[in-house]
Design an enzyme around this catalytic site. Structure first.
Site, PDB file in Angstrom:
ATOM      1  N   GLU A   1       0.779  -1.231   0.000  1.00 19.81           N
ATOM      2  CA  GLU A   1       0.000   0.000   0.000  1.00 19.81           C
ATOM      3  C   GLU A   1       0.817   1.291   0.000  1.00 19.81           C
ATOM      4  O   GLU A   1       0.361   2.309  -0.525  1.00 19.81           O
ATOM      5  CB  GLU A   1      -0.928   0.002   1.231  1.00 19.81           C
ATOM      6  CG  GLU A   1      -1.996  -1.065   1.212  1.00 19.81           C
ATOM      7  CD  GLU A   1      -2.981  -0.848   0.077  1.00 19.81           C
ATOM      8  OE1 GLU A   1      -3.530   0.260  -0.056  1.00 19.81           O
ATOM      9  OE2 GLU A   1      -3.181  -1.793  -0.716  1.00 19.81           O
TER      10      GLU A   1
ATOM     11  N   SER B   1     -47.152 -36.394  34.525  1.00 21.96           N
ATOM     12  CA  SER B   1     -46.659 -37.104  35.707  1.00 21.96           C
ATOM     13  C   SER B   1     -45.293 -36.634  36.173  1.00 21.96           C
ATOM     14  O   SER B   1     -44.859 -37.003  37.272  1.00 21.96           O
ATOM     15  CB  SER B   1     -46.617 -38.607  35.423  1.00 21.96           C
ATOM     16  OG  SER B   1     -47.912 -39.098  35.157  1.00 21.96           O
TER      17      SER B   1
END
Length: 834
Positions: A95, A483
């Protein structure tokens, strides 16, 4: 004449020079005025010194594995001192090779780009930029990305100011943590994770070079869509690094020869298994700290999840749902396509369910014969489904029923049907080209496992697939526990003068009904009655009539109190049907209630988060901060061993002796009652099944001394599971398959017996004192003084026969009394509740 002409030329040149100078001055002034005007309201570059970038929040399991990330911008901020030099050199080479030499503007680069752009304009190509890293920092942090002269001037001015205010390393730190590199990654650290699944310091040279290739246009160098362009750009970065002297030519050539291989991060079984769990984490953190902190605050969230248990939970749940689904027949093809040329392309266009089990494939039926169905796969290969692998695929009928047996493949499949298949080559007698028919279950459910002592949720799966439905059936589905609520009924009895050896009449029972029915007459699952039976037997075999008679005898008030006290319900209507679990609750609440039984009677709140830290590492949330009197002792002789002592802060919801008595009876449910699905496991386990009226919901709650697991199975829109599809058959095997994996490594240890418990040998059927070794004699848990004696007189024996205040017809009792029930019978249905 010549003199005159020369004089005129000199005069013209002089005036021209003066004019040019004047124009230059005017131009300079104009440029200066323009620059002043466009930079008059520039952003304050000093704010960069206080810059706190949005950072993703990361979620880790209790064993440290990363399981989720929350972010608008996936970023992990890394100080420049911790960024490897190769990363710095790669980005500088790609860059801004003169980064450490210029003052913010690279004039040589500007001239070079200007000359190149003349050619680019003539050829219609994209213009080259000459932005330095400093200019990119100015643009990314302080300006927009629009390509206008005004914005470019502002960028150049800001770059000069930034260079004067910050060091090169500070500028580079901002740049490397801010730059967008594709794949949801902002900054080099997040890119390293998202592309390669590793941290920056673990990357190899060729991987670093690829990251440095991305700022010019991540989409143009996608590792899959533009693989060749990505390789070319990566190799160019490597060549620049060698040219600039950062790596040797040999190292660069070696890196260029490496393949470009990326990973799909946060994917795979571990992450899909945790999807329901991490969504609950997201919601909880959102409610605590808000959206901005969750997605931008860089939180580190340590959860309670055990990834090994989570995988086991998902596998067990999916396996159990698929097993139930296969018992209830085949619902038909996914779609139908035209056969002939191009069938593979048409097959590929058919939408199939996501998140399929590993090994499941889409296929099309090419033809059916007398003994098999010939199929075609997506890759063009062919195989077959033998008749023996189609026998389960009977017609799916309403109310859990199935059609007649299948005698030939054409009764199930038709040419052109798009189906799901899986290889059965690993089964005896089948070849590599043979497959079995598969389908995604229509039924759903949830599973949750928790440490009963701390409340830490170790595993949670809220459905067959999060990608199919995000509704969490472990935390959000409110259903009747049936139950599975009975242990709390029996616990309230034990707290109100009954013992495990107390006798309750199991005989036909009729009571006044509520607003919707004139009479209430519950029935046992077996539709048989067994006369006088102990409380233990009633709970082990889940006897409905005994439970309702017990509730009638002592009243519903203590049962309602226990249902609320344990956190199962917020309130409970005091009617007899509620003793059989007719109220609605969630698996999340029921697991918490069972945990209180296991841990000795202390209520624990389930938790999914252990700790939250902010971006600086400071702890801002801890689930449990206990006071410790001995932890900060000032006067210590450096010889005495000081153990940390923590006060008990949890609420006691039930007496420890009562809690153990219930646990002890539920051990019997696994050994000889309705929970025998767990009996094959080597650990000390207890459990309770649950089934609601018309077999609409199936439950199983199983536990050992240090782990509780709850399973719920049912259709999202309540619908009959089918005759016989009780909790012991549908839900208990799921818990068993989970515990077989989850408890690996756990010691085989008994449940902890609290002080105040006396173990006495009694007959489990009639409660009479006995001798160990005799048939039916077990060690029963009593409070001292409540155990039965060997006297036969009822008044002196201490036995409570709990005579019911409703009809005890002796004739009905004699007619109904038969031999003791089969110890392996399924549990009672919530009969008579309409």
């Amino acid at each position: 004449m010549k003199i005159f002409t020369l004089r005129n030329v000199l005069r013209t040149a002089l005036w021209g020079g003066i004019a040019a100078a004047v124009l230059a001055v005017i131009g300079f002034i104009a440029v200066a005025v323009y620059v002043v005007r466009v930079t008059d309201d520039l952003p304050d570059y000093q704010q960069l010194a206080e810059y706190e970038p949005p950072i993703m929040s990361r979620v880790h399991a209790g064993d440290g594995l990363l399981i989720a990330e929350y972010a608008r911008e996936h970023r992990v901020f890394v100080p420049i001192a911790n960024i490897p030099q190769n990363v710095v050199h790669a980005f500088i080479s790609a860059e801004d090779k003169n980064f450490y030499e210029h003052g913010g503007l690279d004039f040589r680069g500007i001239i070079r780009a200007g000359l190149s752009n003349i050619s680019n304009v003539l050829q219609g190509r994209r213009l080259e930029g000459a932005s330095t890293i400093t200019q990119q920092v100015a643009k990314n942090f302080l300006l927009s990305s629009e390509q206008r002269l005004e914005r470019k001037v502002q960028e150049m001015v800001l770059s000069r100011r930034i260079e004067r205010a910050f060091t090169k390393d500070q500028i580079l730190e901002l740049y490397l943590n801010e730059i967008y590199l594709g794949n949801r990654a902002y900054g080099v650290a997040a890119a390293a994770l998202n592309y390669f699944g590793r941290s920056l310091d673990e990357l190899e040279l060729h991987e670093i070079a690829y990251l440095a290739a991305l700022p010019k246009g991540p989409a143009n160098y996608h590792p899959e869509r533009h693989h060749e362009a990505a390789l070319e750009r990566r190799n160019w970065v490597l060549s620049r690094m060698a040219e600039n002297g950062y790596v040797t030519e040999a190292a660069a050539r070696e890196a260029m020869a490496r393949p470009l291989e990326t990973v799909d991060r946060l994917s795979g079984a571990t992450y899909t298994a945790a999807e329901y769990f991490v969504e609950n984490v997201r919601r909880e953190v959102f409610s605590l700290y808000g959206e901005d902190e969750l997605y931008d605050g860089g939180l580190s969230i340590r959860t309670t999840l055990d990834t090994r248990m989570q995988l086991a939970a998902r596998s067990a749940l999916r396996g159990g749902l698929e097993a139930y689904d296969r018992r209830h027949g085949y619902r038909g093809a996914l779609s139908t396509i035209e056969l002939g040329d191009g069938w593979t392309e048409r097959l590929a266009e058919v939408d199939i369910p996501r998140d399929l089990d590993e090994g499941w494939l889409q296929a099309v039926v090419l033809e059916t014969t007398a003994n098999a169905a010939r199929i075609g796969l997506l890759n063009g290969e062919e195989g077959s489904i033998p008749m023996s692998a189609l026998e389960w695929a009977r017609e799916n009928l309403p109310d859990g029923e199935i059609g007649p047996a299948v005698s030939r493949p054409s009764e199930v499949l038709t040419a052109g049907d798009v189906i799901l298949v899986a290889s059965i080559a690993d089964q005896d007698g089948f070849s590599e080209s043979q497959y079995g028919l598969r389908q995604v279950p229509a039924i759903n459910g949830g599973i949750m496992a928790m440490d009963p002592h701390t409340g830490r949720v170790l595993a949670m799966v809220g459905g067959y697939s999060f990608q199919h439905s995000q509704f969490n059936r472990a935390t959000q589905a409110r259903r009747q526990p049936g139950s599975a609520f009975k242990p709390f009924v029996y616990a309230s009895a034990l707290e109100n003068g009954y013992t495990p050896a107390s006798l309750i009449l199991d005989a036909p029972f009729i009571a006044s009904g509520g607003a919707d029915e004139r009479f209430y007459m519950p029935s046992n699952y077996s539709e048989r009655y067994y006369g006088m039976s102990t409380l233990r037997l009633g709970l082990e075999l889940s006897r409905n009539v005994m439970t309702v008679r017990l509730a009638q005898e002592m009243g519903m008030a203590p049962i309602v109190d226990y249902g609320v006290r344990f956190g199962i319900y917020d309130d409970l209507e005091p009617v007899l049907a509620m003793a059989l679990g007719a109220g609605e609750t969630t698996l999340y609440r029921l697991v918490s209630a069972y945990a209180a039984m296991v841990n000795g009677g202390r209520r624990v709140e389930p938790t999914i988060i252990d700790r939250v830290q902010d971006r600086t590492g400071a702890t801002i949330f801890a689930h449990e901060v206990l006071p410790c009197d001995t932890c900060d002792t000032v006067d210590w002789d450096r010889q005495t061993v000081l153990e940390p002592r923590f006060p008990e802060t949890r609420e006691e919801v039930i007496d420890p002796v009562t809690a153990y008595q219930v646990v002890h009876m539920l051990e019997g449910a696994v050994q000889s009652g309705t929970g025998t699905a767990l009996r094959s496991l080597p650990w000390t386990l207890a459990g309770k099944t649950g089934t609601t009226n018309d077999f609409r919901d199936a439950w199983f709650m199983g536990f050992g001394p240090d782990l509780v697991v709850g399973v719920y199975v049912g259709f999202d829109t309540p619908y009959q599971l089918g005759a016989g599809e009780a909790g012991g058959r549908v839900a208990a095997p799921i818990a068993r398959d989970f515990l077989e994996v989850a408890l690996e490594g756990y010691p085989v240890a008994p449940f902890r017996v609290p002080p105040g418990v006396r173990l006495v040998p009694v007959n489990r059927v009639d409660g009479e004192p006995g001798v160990l070794g005799q048939s039916g004699v077990i060690l029963e848990a009593f409070r001292p003084g409540t155990e039965p004696s060997r006297q036969t007189d009822e008044e002196e024996s201490g036995l409570s026969f709990a005579r019911s205040s409703v009809s005890d017809d002796p004739l009905a009792f004699l007619l109904a009394e038969e031999e003791d029930g089969d110890e392996d019978e399924e549990e009672d249905e919530l009969g008579g509740l309409y």
